[in-house]
Write a protein that holds these residues in place. Structure first.
Motif, PDB file in Angstrom:
ATOM      1  N   GLY A  88      22.916  42.706  11.673  1.00 12.04           N
ATOM      2  CA  GLY A  88      22.272  43.001  10.411  1.00 12.04           C
ATOM      3  C   GLY A  88      20.769  42.798  10.492  1.00 12.04           C
ATOM      4  N   TYR A  89      20.094  43.066   9.368  1.00 17.11           N
ATOM      5  CA  TYR A  89      18.637  43.065   9.371  1.00 17.11           C
ATOM      6  C   TYR A  89      18.043  41.735   9.814  1.00 17.11           C
ATOM      7  CZ  TYR A  89      13.839  42.905   7.750  1.00 17.11           C
ATOM      8  OH  TYR A  89      12.483  42.730   7.697  1.00 17.11           O
ATOM      9  N   SER A  90      18.550  40.621   9.304  1.00 16.66           N
ATOM     10  CA  SER A  90      17.920  39.329   9.601  1.00 16.66           C
ATOM     11  C   SER A  90      17.957  39.028  11.092  1.00 16.66           C
ATOM     12  CB  SER A  90      18.600  38.213   8.800  1.00 16.66           C
ATOM     13  OG  SER A  90      19.984  38.157   9.113  1.00 16.66           O
ATOM     14  N   GLU A  91      19.097  39.273  11.730  1.00 16.61           N
ATOM     15  CA  GLU A  91      19.196  39.019  13.171  1.00 16.61           C
ATOM     16  C   GLU A  91      18.425  40.057  13.969  1.00 16.61           C
ATOM     17  OE1 GLU A  91      22.543  38.729  16.758  1.00 16.61           O
ATOM     18  OE2 GLU A  91      23.185  38.927  14.665  1.00 16.61           O
ATOM     19  N   TYR A 148      16.978  54.886   2.108  1.00 16.16           N
ATOM     20  CA  TYR A 148      18.002  55.166   3.111  1.00 16.16           C
ATOM     21  C   TYR A 148      19.049  54.069   3.175  1.00 16.16           C
ATOM     22  CZ  TYR A 148      15.088  59.080   4.155  1.00 16.16           C
ATOM     23  OH  TYR A 148      14.372  60.244   4.020  1.00 16.16           O
ATOM     24  N   ASN A 149      18.701  52.850   2.808  1.00 20.62           N
ATOM     25  CA  ASN A 149      19.731  51.824   2.641  1.00 20.62           C
ATOM     26  C   ASN A 149      20.739  52.258   1.589  1.00 20.62           C
ATOM     27  OD1 ASN A 149      19.656  49.533   4.356  1.00 20.62           O
ATOM     28  ND2 ASN A 149      17.799  48.801   3.370  1.00 20.62           N
ATOM     29  N   ASP A 150      20.223  52.769   0.475  1.00 15.04           N
ATOM     30  CA  ASP A 150      21.104  53.178  -0.610  1.00 15.04           C
ATOM     31  C   ASP A 150      21.922  54.400  -0.231  1.00 15.04           C
ATOM     32  OD1 ASP A 150      21.927  52.595  -3.350  1.00 15.04           O
ATOM     33  OD2 ASP A 150      21.049  54.539  -3.847  1.00 15.04           O
ATOM     34  N   LEU A 151      21.293  55.365   0.460  1.00 17.76           N
ATOM     35  CA  LEU A 151      22.016  56.561   0.899  1.00 17.76           C
ATOM     36  C   LEU A 151      23.164  56.170   1.829  1.00 17.76           C
ATOM     37  CD1 LEU A 151      20.360  59.857   2.152  1.00 17.76           C
ATOM     38  CD2 LEU A 151      22.338  58.888   3.296  1.00 17.76           C
ATOM     39  N   ILE A 152      22.880  55.320   2.797  1.00 21.33           N
ATOM     40  CA  ILE A 152      23.906  54.897   3.753  1.00 21.33           C
ATOM     41  C   ILE A 152      25.023  54.141   3.043  1.00 21.33           C
ATOM     42  CG2 ILE A 152      24.332  53.325   5.696  1.00 21.33           C
ATOM     43  CD1 ILE A 152      21.504  54.161   6.718  1.00 21.33           C
ATOM     44  N   ASP A 153      24.650  53.225   2.176  1.00 21.66           N
ATOM     45  CA  ASP A 153      25.669  52.444   1.464  1.00 21.66           C
ATOM     46  C   ASP A 153      26.519  53.328   0.562  1.00 21.66           C
ATOM     47  OD1 ASP A 153      24.896  50.108   2.694  1.00 21.66           O
ATOM     48  OD2 ASP A 153      23.653  49.407   1.024  1.00 21.66           O
ATOM     49  N   TYR A 154      25.891  54.310  -0.073  1.00 21.97           N
ATOM     50  CA  TYR A 154      26.667  55.173  -0.956  1.00 21.97           C
ATOM     51  C   TYR A 154      27.630  56.042  -0.153  1.00 21.97           C
ATOM     52  CZ  TYR A 154      27.961  58.220  -4.774  1.00 21.97           C
ATOM     53  OH  TYR A 154      28.684  58.916  -5.718  1.00 21.97           O
ATOM     54  N   ALA A 155      27.176  56.547   0.992  1.00 20.07           N
ATOM     55  CA  ALA A 155      28.074  57.317   1.848  1.00 20.07           C
ATOM     56  C   ALA A 155      29.277  56.469   2.260  1.00 20.07           C
ATOM     57  CB  ALA A 155      27.322  57.819   3.079  1.00 20.07           C
ATOM     58  N   LEU A 156      29.029  55.244   2.649  1.00 18.70           N
ATOM     59  CA  LEU A 156      30.118  54.351   3.050  1.00 18.70           C
ATOM     60  C   LEU A 156      31.067  54.072   1.892  1.00 18.70           C
ATOM     61  CD1 LEU A 156      28.059  51.834   5.218  1.00 18.70           C
ATOM     62  CD2 LEU A 156      29.680  53.539   6.066  1.00 18.70           C
ATOM     63  N   SER A 157      30.517  53.960   0.686  1.00 20.59           N
ATOM     64  CA  SER A 157      31.377  53.694  -0.482  1.00 20.59           C
ATOM     65  C   SER A 157      32.307  54.857  -0.779  1.00 20.59           C
ATOM     66  CB  SER A 157      30.505  53.392  -1.713  1.00 20.59           C
ATOM     67  OG  SER A 157      29.915  54.575  -2.236  1.00 20.59           O
ATOM     68  N   LEU A 158      31.935  56.067  -0.327  1.00 23.85           N
ATOM     69  CA  LEU A 158      32.777  57.244  -0.504  1.00 23.85           C
ATOM     70  C   LEU A 158      33.743  57.436   0.661  1.00 23.85           C
ATOM     71  CD1 LEU A 158      30.072  59.766  -1.771  1.00 23.85           C
ATOM     72  CD2 LEU A 158      31.793  58.600  -3.157  1.00 23.85           C
ATOM     73  N   PHE A 213      19.190  49.632   9.981  1.00 21.10           N
ATOM     74  CA  PHE A 213      20.392  50.413   9.701  1.00 21.10           C
ATOM     75  C   PHE A 213      21.465  50.378  10.789  1.00 21.10           C
ATOM     76  CE2 PHE A 213      16.730  53.035   7.942  1.00 21.10           C
ATOM     77  CZ  PHE A 213      16.801  52.479   6.664  1.00 21.10           C
ATOM     78  N   ALA A 214      21.193  49.777  11.948  1.00 23.97           N
ATOM     79  CA  ALA A 214      22.143  49.871  13.065  1.00 23.97           C
ATOM     80  C   ALA A 214      23.472  49.192  12.770  1.00 23.97           C
ATOM     81  CB  ALA A 214      21.534  49.281  14.337  1.00 23.97           C
TER      82      ALA A 214
END
Length: 622
Positions: A74-77, A255-265, A321-322
């Motif tokens: 994730g982002y922090s690491e 793009y965080n929101d786009l990626i998360d929304y795609a995953l939610s679908l 995003f990785a």
């Protein structure tokens, strides 16, 4: 009786002089599915009644995924692994005569005044208007009335193959062609804005996907699409391009929101890092009208700062995003914008560095590769060795500059080294660094081209410069007719033909030459003059259906009959978009109303998802 038979044979032989019967050398088309012997039909009368032929898709509630698979830190690491501090900021928007910015930070090289000056210096033609939207639009359920299946074409594939469990089937688009919002929320200018035609002031808006992405994703999910391939503009993440410049907070959030929304679908995001949209930073002091040594446009890849800057940009994307993106493409069709040999060399080295960073530093478990352009060159006469050699030259010059070092750890093709000015071989140390640094060989196999030897020969042409010979640097003749004068397939625009049988050969060529799983990153078809038709006629796009179903059918044959590892296929494009100048050439599987931005499913979309779904391709997990 024998005498009578002899007379009949003699009569037939005599008649042969007056009439010829042409029969295919391999016989007429076989029908292996027809196993029952012919019988005599039975004619009868029966009561007649009309039947309802239309089929409707019914919405079925599907719960959102409760867990998300991760493919890296994730982002922090990830940010701690980057080894440098990351600063972020926001800049706002720039619209002449609509947005007024009072910037007092003129001493800040990355401040608001500096950002605004990027757009002033870009001097865009006719950029005066905004689109319909300025904020993200909430998605609405897709009504069943828009999901009525179209009438089927009479003929279609009859195969009995299925797609492998790990086959990636999806749709694709690129930021510059669909997003719009070019100078909004911190995005900086790119090369592609300079390609806008002066007489098309609203081309900057495109499909307004930047604000309509949730609606677009909802429509794709409703059709059962699993994988969504999109690009992230470098200039929206790092408006000032270079390492050490601030990251755009709004771009990352988008793009965080786009990626998360795609995953939610239940969809899976696939990201391309650069799709022709080079930041203008690399072209500000160069002659953009200069004729390239190779490719079509000056994409700035040759710039001495390009490699370090692109690698830094890629690391920023990985950092954010990785963890949620399992498939990465570094470059889209890099040859077209390479401009010269240095551009090719820089692409190879930048890609290899990002591959090592993703797998060796982040320990990413997804896939990272590239995707190339090439209208597959086939010899006009496959029994003529010189024409076979010419076809091999054409393909290796388009593909081998990337495939040889990145897939095989082998030297650039000799044809490139002998033809392009300033071309130099990779050193042993460089070959060790770049070798075997891709997880797939991406290709955009839209069509094919027939190759033969030019009149003056290849060597004579290759020794000349571009201005002296229009065939340079490939130095072969390209045609669209075969040795017998037939077009190689059904033609749409001047350059796209439906060539499914060549696709199967192409996939085998790629797999057996560079020995990496082949990913069809784009494939699609522009129906001729489609944009000039009424909406119902645009939606009933049978030629595009023929293209998609025949290509997918040949892909299955390549997998099951030829042993080719085809990793997936992405249809281009999920909606009609801006084709680098206008909207006249429509590749989309949805129509876009340019006034209202409303989308409409085309017949080819239904036909394609039904083809894949029937062969178990829509519900696969990566």
């Amino acid at each position: 009786m024998r005498a009578e038979l002899a007379l009949q044979v003699a009569a037939l032989l005599a008649g042969a002089h007056a009439q010829e019967l042409y029969i295919p050398t391999t016989g007429y088309t076989a029908r292996p599915q027809c196993t029952q012997p012919p019988s005599t039909p039975t004619y009868r009368f029966e009561a007649f009644s009309f039947t309802q032929n239309e089929t409707v898709r019914h919405a079925i509630p599907v719960p959102s995924p409760t867990t998300t698979r991760t493919y890296g830190p994730g982002y922090s690491e990830a940010s701690s692994l980057l080894g440098t501090s990351l600063s972020t900021t926001t800049w706002g928007s720039w619209v002449p005569e609509n947005t007024f910015i009072s910037a007092t930070d003129t001493d800040d090289p990355y401040g608001q005044a500096a950002w605004s000056s990027l757009w002033v210096s870009a001097s865009l033609a006719n950029y005066t208007s905004l689109g319909l939207y300025t904020t993200t639009v909430s998605p609405a359920p897709v009504p069943s009335s828009s999901l009525v299946l179209p009438p089927r074409d009479y003929f279609g594939p009859t195969d009995c193959y299925e797609f492998p469990d790990d086959f990636l089937f999806g749709v694709a688009g690129s930021a510059a062609q669909i997003e719009g919002a070019i100078a909004l929320e911190g995005r900086a200018p790119t090369l592609l804005e300079k390609l806008i035609r002066d007489d098309r002031p609203k081309n900057y808006i495109t499909n307004e996907n930047y604000y309509l992405y949730k609606q677009d994703l909802q429509r794709l999910a409703a059709m059962g699409v699993k994988y969504y391939s999109f690009s992230i503009p470098w200039s929206r993440i790092l408006p000032f391009t270079v390492p050490g410049s601030p990251i755009n907070e709004q771009g990352i959030a988008h793009y965080n929101d786009l990626i998360d929304y795609a995953l939610s679908l239940g969809m899976v995001p696939v990201v391309t890092m650069i799709h022709f949209d080079t930041p203008l930073y690399f072209l500000r002091d160069s002659n953009t009208s200069a004729v390239p040594d190779i490719g079509y446009n000056n994409g700035g890849y040759w710039h001495p700062e390009f490699v370090d800057a692109f690698v830094h940009y890629g690391k920023i994307l990985f950092t954010h995003f990785a963890d949620r993106v399992p498939v990465w493409t570094t470059f889209n069709e890099p040859l077209l914008y390479a401009f010269n040999f240095t551009g090719i060399d820089n692409v190879v080295k930048a890609h290899a560095q990002l591959y090592h960073y993703y797998h060796d530093v982040l320990n990413g478990t997804g896939k990272i590769g590239f995707k190339l352009n090439d209208n597959f060159g086939v010899p006009k006469n496959s029994e003529n060795k010189t024409e076979v050699d010419a076809a091999n030259r054409f393909n290796e010059m388009q593909l081998g500059g990337f495939g040889n070092p990145l897939c095989l750890g082998e030297q650039y093709p000799q044809s490139l080294l002998d033809t392009l000015p300033g071309a130099t071989p990779l050193s042993e140390e460089e070959l060790a660094l770049v070798g075997n640094t891709t997880d797939f060989f991406g290709i955009d196999p839209y069509t094919a081209t027939v190759i033969s030897i030019p009149g003056e020969g290849i060597e004579s042409c290759a020794a000349q410069n571009l201005s002296a010979n229009a065939l340079y640097p490939y130095c072969v003749t390209q045609e669209q007719t075969n040795i017998y004068g037939w077009d190689i397939g059904y033609r749409s625009e001047t350059y796209v033909y439906i060539t499914p049988t060549y696709l199967r050969s192409y996939l085998s060529y790629l797999w057996n030459t560079w020995r990496k799983p082949v990913l069809i990153g784009e494939f699609g078809f522009p129906v001729h003059a489609e944009s000039e038709r009424d909406l119902p006629d645009q939606l009933f796009d049978s030629p595009r259906s023929q293209y998609y179903l025949s290509y997918l059918s040949e892909t299955l044959k390549a997998i099951w009959e030829d042993g080719v590892h085809v990793a997936g296929a992405f249809a281009w494009s999920f909606a009609d978009n801006w084709e680098f100048g206008d909207y006249a050439q429509q590749f989309g599987i949805q129509v876009v109303n340019r006034t209202t931005q409303e989308r409409f499913y085309k017949k080819s979309f239904f036909d394609m998802v039904d083809f894949v779904g029937a062969r178990k391709g829509l519900g696969h997990e990566h």
